[in-house]
Scaffold this motif. Structure first.
Motif, PDB file in Angstrom:
ATOM      1  N   TRP A  53      30.325  34.518  46.291  1.00 17.18           N
ATOM      2  CA  TRP A  53      30.387  33.101  45.930  1.00 17.18           C
ATOM      3  C   TRP A  53      30.940  32.929  44.518  1.00 17.18           C
ATOM      4  CZ3 TRP A  53      24.586  32.271  47.556  1.00 17.18           C
ATOM      5  CH2 TRP A  53      24.465  32.535  48.923  1.00 17.18           C
ATOM      6  N   LEU A  54      30.605  33.857  43.621  1.00 19.37           N
ATOM      7  CA  LEU A  54      31.145  33.803  42.271  1.00 19.37           C
ATOM      8  C   LEU A  54      32.655  33.985  42.275  1.00 19.37           C
ATOM      9  CD1 LEU A  54      30.573  33.656  39.218  1.00 19.37           C
ATOM     10  CD2 LEU A  54      30.310  36.159  39.253  1.00 19.37           C
ATOM     11  N   ALA A  55      33.145  34.888  43.130  1.00 21.98           N
ATOM     12  CA  ALA A  55      34.589  35.100  43.232  1.00 21.98           C
ATOM     13  C   ALA A  55      35.280  33.836  43.730  1.00 21.98           C
ATOM     14  CB  ALA A  55      34.867  36.273  44.177  1.00 21.98           C
ATOM     15  N   HIS A  56      34.685  33.156  44.725  1.00 21.14           N
ATOM     16  CA  HIS A  56      35.273  31.901  45.207  1.00 21.14           C
ATOM     17  C   HIS A  56      35.259  30.835  44.124  1.00 21.14           C
ATOM     18  CE1 HIS A  56      34.846  33.403  49.465  1.00 21.14           C
ATOM     19  NE2 HIS A  56      36.023  32.821  49.501  1.00 21.14           N
ATOM     20  N   ASP A  57      34.198  30.813  43.333  1.00 26.56           N
ATOM     21  CA  ASP A  57      34.135  29.850  42.236  1.00 26.56           C
ATOM     22  C   ASP A  57      35.292  30.068  41.268  1.00 26.56           C
ATOM     23  OD1 ASP A  57      32.740  27.894  40.424  1.00 26.56           O
ATOM     24  OD2 ASP A  57      32.608  29.692  39.175  1.00 26.56           O
ATOM     25  N   ARG A  58      35.551  31.334  40.917  1.00 28.65           N
ATOM     26  CA  ARG A  58      36.678  31.642  40.036  1.00 28.65           C
ATOM     27  C   ARG A  58      37.996  31.197  40.661  1.00 28.65           C
ATOM     28  NH1 ARG A  58      32.814  32.170  37.322  1.00 28.65           N
ATOM     29  NH2 ARG A  58      32.159  33.973  36.069  1.00 28.65           N
ATOM     30  N   TRP A  59      38.126  31.400  41.947  1.00 31.68           N
ATOM     31  CA  TRP A  59      39.357  31.042  42.656  1.00 31.68           C
ATOM     32  C   TRP A  59      39.569  29.531  42.619  1.00 31.68           C
ATOM     33  CZ3 TRP A  59      40.501  33.168  48.273  1.00 31.68           C
ATOM     34  CH2 TRP A  59      41.837  32.894  48.606  1.00 31.68           C
ATOM     35  N   VAL A  60      38.512  28.781  42.944  1.00 33.51           N
ATOM     36  CA  VAL A  60      38.631  27.322  42.952  1.00 33.51           C
ATOM     37  C   VAL A  60      39.005  26.814  41.561  1.00 33.51           C
ATOM     38  CG1 VAL A  60      37.328  25.163  43.201  1.00 33.51           C
ATOM     39  CG2 VAL A  60      37.084  26.985  44.909  1.00 33.51           C
ATOM     40  N   ARG A  61      38.375  27.351  40.525  1.00 39.67           N
ATOM     41  CA  ARG A  61      38.692  26.914  39.152  1.00 39.67           C
ATOM     42  C   ARG A  61      40.158  27.180  38.822  1.00 39.67           C
ATOM     43  NH1 ARG A  61      34.708  30.077  35.549  1.00 39.67           N
ATOM     44  NH2 ARG A  61      36.017  29.152  33.923  1.00 39.67           N
ATOM     45  N   ALA A  62      40.661  28.343  39.240  1.00 37.00           N
ATOM     46  CA  ALA A  62      42.065  28.668  38.959  1.00 37.00           C
ATOM     47  C   ALA A  62      43.007  27.746  39.718  1.00 37.00           C
ATOM     48  CB  ALA A  62      42.333  30.130  39.319  1.00 37.00           C
ATOM     49  N   GLU A  63      42.684  27.435  40.976  1.00 42.63           N
ATOM     50  CA  GLU A  63      43.540  26.544  41.776  1.00 42.63           C
ATOM     51  C   GLU A  63      43.526  25.134  41.208  1.00 42.63           C
ATOM     52  OE1 GLU A  63      45.686  27.272  43.850  1.00 42.63           O
ATOM     53  OE2 GLU A  63      45.116  28.974  45.107  1.00 42.63           O
ATOM     54  N   LEU A  64      42.363  24.678  40.762  1.00 43.68           N
ATOM     55  CA  LEU A  64      42.294  23.336  40.177  1.00 43.68           C
ATOM     56  C   LEU A  64      43.137  23.244  38.916  1.00 43.68           C
ATOM     57  CD1 LEU A  64      38.489  22.484  40.670  1.00 43.68           C
ATOM     58  CD2 LEU A  64      40.442  21.537  41.912  1.00 43.68           C
ATOM     59  N   ARG A  65      43.105  24.295  38.109  1.00 42.64           N
ATOM     60  CA  ARG A  65      43.950  24.300  36.908  1.00 42.64           C
ATOM     61  C   ARG A  65      45.428  24.282  37.314  1.00 42.64           C
ATOM     62  NH1 ARG A  65      43.046  26.239  31.651  1.00 42.64           N
ATOM     63  NH2 ARG A  65      40.845  25.819  32.117  1.00 42.64           N
ATOM     64  N   ARG A  66      45.774  25.037  38.359  1.00 46.51           N
ATOM     65  CA  ARG A  66      47.171  25.039  38.832  1.00 46.51           C
ATOM     66  C   ARG A  66      47.542  23.658  39.359  1.00 46.51           C
ATOM     67  NH1 ARG A  66      50.300  26.790  43.593  1.00 46.51           N
ATOM     68  NH2 ARG A  66      48.375  27.094  44.795  1.00 46.51           N
ATOM     69  N   ALA A  67      46.613  22.985  40.023  1.00 46.33           N
ATOM     70  CA  ALA A  67      46.896  21.658  40.579  1.00 46.33           C
ATOM     71  C   ALA A  67      47.137  20.625  39.482  1.00 46.33           C
ATOM     72  CB  ALA A  67      45.729  21.216  41.467  1.00 46.33           C
ATOM     73  N   GLU A  68      46.619  20.895  38.298  1.00 47.75           N
ATOM     74  CA  GLU A  68      46.831  19.988  37.165  1.00 47.75           C
ATOM     75  C   GLU A  68      48.094  20.334  36.382  1.00 47.75           C
ATOM     76  OE1 GLU A  68      42.124  19.132  36.062  1.00 47.75           O
ATOM     77  OE2 GLU A  68      43.211  20.805  35.119  1.00 47.75           O
ATOM     78  N   PRO A  88      47.154  32.627  33.348  1.00 40.23           N
ATOM     79  CA  PRO A  88      46.820  33.935  33.922  1.00 40.23           C
ATOM     80  C   PRO A  88      45.354  34.314  33.736  1.00 40.23           C
ATOM     81  CG  PRO A  88      48.862  34.061  32.653  1.00 40.23           C
ATOM     82  CD  PRO A  88      48.249  32.729  32.356  1.00 40.23           C
ATOM     83  N   GLU A  89      44.691  33.790  32.686  1.00 38.37           N
ATOM     84  CA  GLU A  89      43.317  34.216  32.403  1.00 38.37           C
ATOM     85  C   GLU A  89      42.374  33.904  33.567  1.00 38.37           C
ATOM     86  OE1 GLU A  89      45.635  34.059  28.878  1.00 38.37           O
ATOM     87  OE2 GLU A  89      45.177  32.466  30.336  1.00 38.37           O
ATOM     88  N   LEU A  90      42.463  32.691  34.087  1.00 35.75           N
ATOM     89  CA  LEU A  90      41.585  32.333  35.195  1.00 35.75           C
ATOM     90  C   LEU A  90      41.890  33.163  36.441  1.00 35.75           C
ATOM     91  CD1 LEU A  90      41.299  28.445  34.920  1.00 35.75           C
ATOM     92  CD2 LEU A  90      39.590  30.181  34.361  1.00 35.75           C
ATOM     93  N   TRP A  91      43.174  33.382  36.703  1.00 37.28           N
ATOM     94  CA  TRP A  91      43.527  34.191  37.867  1.00 37.28           C
ATOM     95  C   TRP A  91      43.105  35.648  37.669  1.00 37.28           C
ATOM     96  CZ3 TRP A  91      44.111  32.063  42.212  1.00 37.28           C
ATOM     97  CH2 TRP A  91      44.706  30.809  42.329  1.00 37.28           C
ATOM     98  N   SER A  92      43.145  36.116  36.467  1.00 38.29           N
ATOM     99  CA  SER A  92      42.705  37.478  36.204  1.00 38.29           C
ATOM    100  C   SER A  92      41.210  37.617  36.488  1.00 38.29           C
ATOM    101  CB  SER A  92      42.997  37.853  34.746  1.00 38.29           C
ATOM    102  OG  SER A  92      42.668  39.211  34.522  1.00 38.29           O
ATOM    103  N   GLU A  93      40.428  36.580  36.147  1.00 41.34           N
ATOM    104  CA  GLU A  93      39.001  36.602  36.452  1.00 41.34           C
ATOM    105  C   GLU A  93      38.772  36.626  37.969  1.00 41.34           C
ATOM    106  OE1 GLU A  93      37.024  33.358  34.611  1.00 41.34           O
ATOM    107  OE2 GLU A  93      37.636  33.892  32.581  1.00 41.34           O
ATOM    108  N   ALA A  94      39.566  35.844  38.693  1.00 42.24           N
ATOM    109  CA  ALA A  94      39.429  35.816  40.151  1.00 42.24           C
ATOM    110  C   ALA A  94      39.774  37.170  40.753  1.00 42.24           C
ATOM    111  CB  ALA A  94      40.314  34.723  40.748  1.00 42.24           C
ATOM    112  N   VAL A  95      40.854  37.786  40.273  1.00 42.28           N
ATOM    113  CA  VAL A  95      41.245  39.098  40.786  1.00 42.28           C
ATOM    114  C   VAL A  95      40.148  40.118  40.519  1.00 42.28           C
ATOM    115  CG1 VAL A  95      42.847  41.027  40.453  1.00 42.28           C
ATOM    116  CG2 VAL A  95      43.721  38.686  40.678  1.00 42.28           C
ATOM    117  N   THR A  96      39.633  40.121  39.314  1.00 42.68           N
ATOM    118  CA  THR A  96      38.563  41.069  38.966  1.00 42.68           C
ATOM    119  C   THR A  96      37.357  40.876  39.873  1.00 42.68           C
ATOM    120  OG1 THR A  96      39.279  41.122  36.663  1.00 42.68           O
ATOM    121  CG2 THR A  96      37.033  41.847  37.125  1.00 42.68           C
TER     122      THR A  96
END
Length: 1012
Positions: free
Chosen positions: A830-845, A850-858
């Motif tokens: 669930w934490l990984a999905h949270d990171r993913w959603v945050r990164a996608e929302l930033r992309r949508a704006e 890369p920092e948010l996506w790096s957290e999701a990848v990790t």
């Protein structure tokens, strides 16, 4: 007793049917090669089905096969449940006593429900008031294995005649046998009257179901041609008939073999049956030509059952023994009656004649004959076989229109039906008992005690005292649930609750409301909440009891699926406590399993999982098959939801073994469905599709809907949007709109949104998201909610910059952030999905970093989610390249290579294409090392073969049959056949041999690869 008799009306010449007989002989030859065969033989009454079967059986015996024949009883539910199977197994036991005994070893008591001779003592009913949910499935599984083992070394032909009269239990057992038969030298041949199968006939759905099985072949017998009629008449008359006689009989019989016989004999004896005379009159000609005593005997046989034993016949006819024998001889010589194949009974030569004779009886005459049969059987129970006595007596007294004698007899028959797991027949008998109830004097009803039959009636309040009609209704509800007759069971609960309005009994009423809740939900009559609330109101404040515990357990289970939260936990804890107090072990374990799942939902993850593990082990150790099966469904589902997919797969494999061994087919379908979900997570998509295919065979709407949803998910991942839309439509159609459970509602919403996005319908995607967010995410639904939020955020990010996309975007993104903030992140998945959603929302704006996506990848690198990891790696590579830092190009290249490799392995074309295009734009190499100047294309890909078709072709190249391919790939034989046909078309070859040769020439597979 009568010795050889003359049968001049049956032609000694076997006429026609060469093609049909050839099909049967071919089936026997294939069965002799250990490929079991199933055939359905249909045709109108009198067309010659029995003669064809007899001809085939005689030839089969000459070839060394054992033939076991059993027939369905014309009196339906009044007859012995599973009658054709019991009769055939008895014949098989006489022919192969050692083989059958060895095959039944260790399971004699259970199999004695079909063949009582296997057990030393009568088998008792089980359950003591609780439904034996796995009993019938276990009996079916054991019967199938018994037949397979008995036919392991020698061909066996199992003939089941007259399916149009079959009881429900027989139909269910036949369906199970034909679906699951895999080994043995066995031919199953079942016959039925096609002209009796009207639109609402109960056999019709079974025939439709069996038609979908490629392992079952249906043969329909046509009427005779004029030439065949001429040959039949010549055989009957032992001379060539005149042309005008042939024309006359052919026209009047219309080619029906039985009518030809009757008309030929009638004409030979000088009878002038006019063209306008009814069929019944034609069939009664032979009866009316007999002496009065022979006619009396024939009428007793017509009403007494399919076969009437000699001693029962003697007791009812009231004739001196010499007169009875002469009457029987006259009837047999006239080819009206025949000695039964086994025992000393008599039956009609053809069922059409029996029906005509029975229909000719006057109402009073019919009642009198049934009464005399019942009185004779009451006086001497040995007149009929012990296994049939109870059912026959119930039928005789009922049709004698004597309620006072019929009611106890019918109740005894209901107990016998339950003992045999014949729940459909038990239901009909209990309905008959309810029909008789008010016609029986009250003082006689009070003599019926509940304690007389403790296994027959569920304890819903009083344990002692007189039997009540409510007790019959309670047992009928159980029988309806177990036989699949939920609509009838619902009607009975309504009648019971109406009675309880007049004579209140809170505990009993609570029990019926609980059953009504379960049935209403199963029948799409609502979610069952109103009924459960009423049941809980009724038990509130009452002392602990089994009913109280069951109400709480079912309420907790309902809440876990519909509205998990503190109230559900409390209900589950109280259910466990009450079940312990009253010693209801099944209810206790079931409630503990629910409690474990609710603990996980509440965030007590390790404690909840430990509780579920303990329940599983206890259920297995105590032999509680139903609870054990549920634990093999619920526990791996919880493990999957918290990201422990590999662990879940291990338990699901155990679950398949358990449900197969115990015959719990519906539970097995749920296990397959959950296995498909975990295999998708682990990146084993082809295996997941096979598992979903198996889950889709369930009769439960939710299981079939879930199977379609999983296929939808894979189709989307592979870029087949039209197939995804088709599968999603089927999932929704199967499931229906009535059930708001989040575990179905939220995933279907995510798929709907994703398909709309893939088709460029942004407004529709946003509307679906809005509906999902409005419905909300109750506690414990994080596993379903996070993928939905990811899909929605990704859709908004991909739409950035498109015309019209900005309108309403800010509101959508705000709602997504709010929803994500409300969900827990208590496990790594669930934490990984949270990171993913945050990164996608930033992309949508438009503020992708890369920092948010790096957290999701990790976060995803620590999980068992290769596809999700590939997707976030792709996004990180794109973000790195967009940032333009030269030092990040090597990292972006490696990320794209990894993402592309996973996409290629899974067949995820959209992701593979996106990775390829991004690499091309950034001038990055996707392949390490020098690329060959002329890399040979994949031959299979060049031929247009899909991944599944490659698997099938590999097995074809190794010489496997469609059945073996189906078993190897966990698909149906029909699906395997479709794949083979597609492969032949794509390869441009005419047969499997040419396809195998081409595969080997092109070097598609290693030698022996099928096993590797």
């Amino acid at each position: 007793m009568l010795g050889p008799v003359e049968t001049t009306s049956v032609s000694p010449v076997f006429v026609g049917r060469i093609e049909e007989l050839g099909i049967l002989h071919e089936a026997l030859a294939r069965a002799a090669g250990s490929e079991p065969q199933a055939l359905l033989l249909g045709g109108e009454a009198g067309v010659g089905k029995t003669r064809l079967v007899e001809e085939f059986a005689a030839a089969a015996r000459r070839r060394g096969a054992v033939v076991a024949v059993g027939g369905c009883v014309e009196i339906g539910a009044d007859g012995l449940p599973f009658a054709p199977f019991s009769t055939a197994l008895r014949a098989l036991r006489r022919a192969l006593p050692d083989e059958l005994a060895a095959a039944a070893e260790g399971q004699e008591e259970e199999l004695a429900r079909l063949l009582p001779e296997l057990a030393d003592a009568p088998v008792a009913a089980t359950g003591h008031g609780r439904p034996d949910e796995e009993g019938l499935a276990r009996l079916f599984e054991l019967t199938t294995r018994l037949l397979e083992r008995t036919a392991a070394r020698r061909p066996v032909v199992l003939v089941l005649e007259d399916l149009h009269w079959s009881d429900t239990s027989t139909r269910h057992l036949l369906a199970y046998l034909l679906r699951t038969l895999r080994t043995g030298r066995l031919v199953v041949l079942a016959t039925y009257r096609s002209d009796d199968i009207h639109r609402r006939h109960p056999l019709r759905p079974l025939l439709a179901e069996l038609d979908r099985l490629r392992t079952v072949r249906r043969i329909e017998l046509d009427r005779f041609t004029r030439d065949e009629v001429a040959r039949q008449i010549a055989g009957i008359l032992a001379r060539e008939p005149e042309r005008i006689q042939v024309d006359d009989i052919f026209e009047r019989s219309d080619g029906n073999a039985f009518f030809v016989e009757e008309l030929a004999v009638a004409a030979h004896q000088g009878c002038r049956c006019g063209l306008t005379e009814s069929l019944r009159d034609l069939l009664l000609v032979r009866l009316e030509a007999l002496p009065e005593t022979a006619q009396r005997v024939a009428r007793i046989v017509a009403e007494g059952g399919t076969t009437v034993e000699y001693r029962l016949l003697a007791a009812v006819a009231g004739l001196a023994e010499d007169d009875l024998i002469e009457a029987l001889r006259a009837a047999v010589n006239a080819n009206l009656l025949l000695p039964a194949p086994e025992g000393d009974g008599y039956r009609f030569r053809h069922s059409l004649v029996r029906e005509a004779v029975a229909d000719d009886l006057l109402p009073g005459e019919r009642s009198r004959l049934n009464r005399r049969c019942a009185e004779a059987l009451d006086a001497d129970p040995t007149l009929v076989p012990e296994a049939e006595r109870v059912m026959r007596l119930a039928s005789y007294w009922y049709h004698a229109h004597d309620p006072a004698r019929a009611l106890p007899a019918v109740l005894d028959a209901a107990v016998e039906a339950r003992r045999r797991h014949a729940h459909a027949e038990q239901l009909r008998l209990l309905e008959r008992a309810m029909e008789l109830w008010d016609s029986v004097p009250g003082e006689l009803r009070t003599q019926l005690r509940r304690t007389d039959c403790p296994e027959a009636y569920p304890v819903v309040s009083r344990r002692t005292g007189p039997l009540r009609c409510l007790d019959l209704m309670a047992q009928a509800v159980f029988a309806g649930r177990l036989s699949g007759e939920r609509e009838r069971a619902l009607r009975i609960t309504r009648r019971a609750l109406d009675l309880l309005e007049e004579d209140p009994d809170p505990l009993c009423a609570a029990w019926f409301w609980t059953q009504r809740s379960v049935l209403a939900e199963a029948q799409a009559r609502g979610d069952g909440r109103r009924e459960l609330d009423r049941a809980q109101e009724l038990v509130r404040g009452l002392p602990p009891s089994e009913v109280h515990a069951e109400v709480l357990a079912i309420a907790a289970g309902w809440a876990m699926l519909h509205n998990p939260g503190p109230e559900a936990v409390t209900a589950a804890e109280r259910a466990v406590e009450f079940a312990r107090m009253v010693g209801a072990a099944d209810i206790e374990l079931d409630a503990r399993l629910t409690l474990g799942g609710l603990m996980v939902d509440a965030g007590h993850i390790e404690a909840g999982v430990a509780e579920m593990y303990e329940v599983k082990e206890l259920a297995l150790a105590q032999g509680r098959s139903t609870v054990a099966a549920r634990s093999h469904v619920n526990l791996p589902s919880v493990l999957e939801g918290i990201g422990r997919s590999e662990e879940a797969v291990g338990i699901l494999r155990e679950g398949l073994d358990h449900t197969r061994r115990t015959g719990l087919r519906e539970s097995e379908a749920w296990v397959w469905g959950n296995l498909a979900e975990s295999l998708i997570s682990l990146g084993r998509w082809d295996e997941a599709l096979q598992a979903a295919d198996r889950a889709g065979t369930s009769r439960a709407a939710q299981s079939r809907s879930g199977a379609c949803a999983k296929s939808t998910w894979i189709a989307l991942g592979r870029g087949d949007v039209s197939e995804a839309a088709r599968q999603l439509a089927e999932a929704r159609a199967v499931h229906g709109p009535h059930d708001p459970m989040p575990q179905y509602r939220v995933p279907l919403a995510a798929l709907t949104l994703s398909i709309a996005a893939a088709e460029g319908r942004l407004d529709d995607a946003r509307a679906e998201l809005g509906r999902a967010l409005d419905a909300g995410f109750p506690p414990g639904t994080q596993r379903y909610a996070w993928p939905l939020l990811v899909a929605a955020a990704e859709t908004e990010a991909d739409a950035l910059g498109r015309p019209g996309a900005e309108q309403g975007r800010a509101e959508v993104l705000d709602r997504l952030r709010e929803a994500a903030h409300s969900l827990t992140t208590g496990v790594p998945l669930w934490l990984a999905h949270d990171r993913w959603v945050r990164a996608e929302l930033r992309r949508a704006e438009g503020r992708d970093t890369p920092e948010l996506w790096s957290e999701a990848v990790t976060a995803f690198e620590a999980l068992e989610r290769p596809y999700e990891l590939a997707r976030v790696r792709f996004r990180l590579a794109a973000s790195l390249l967009a940032a333009g830092a030269e030092q990040d190009r090597d990292r972006a290249t490696e990320l794209l290579r990894l993402a592309h490799a996973v996409a290629g392995h899974l067949g995820a074309r959209p992701l593979a294409t996106a990775a390829t295009r991004l690499a091309q734009r950034a001038r990055l190499p996707l392949h390490t090392g020098p690329a060959p100047t002329a890399a040979p294309a994949d031959p299979a890909e060049a031929l247009g073969l899909t991944g599944r078709e490659r698997d099938v072709l590999r097995l074809v190249a190794d010489g496997h049959t469609n059945r073996r391919i189906a078993e190897e790939l966990f698909i149906s034989p029909k699906t395997a056949s479709v794949h083979v046909s597609n492969i032949l078309a794509k390869l441009g070859v005419a047969g499997r041999g040419e396809a195998a040769a081409m595969a080997h020439r092109m070097g598609l597979f290693r030698v022996g690869a099928a096993d590797g």
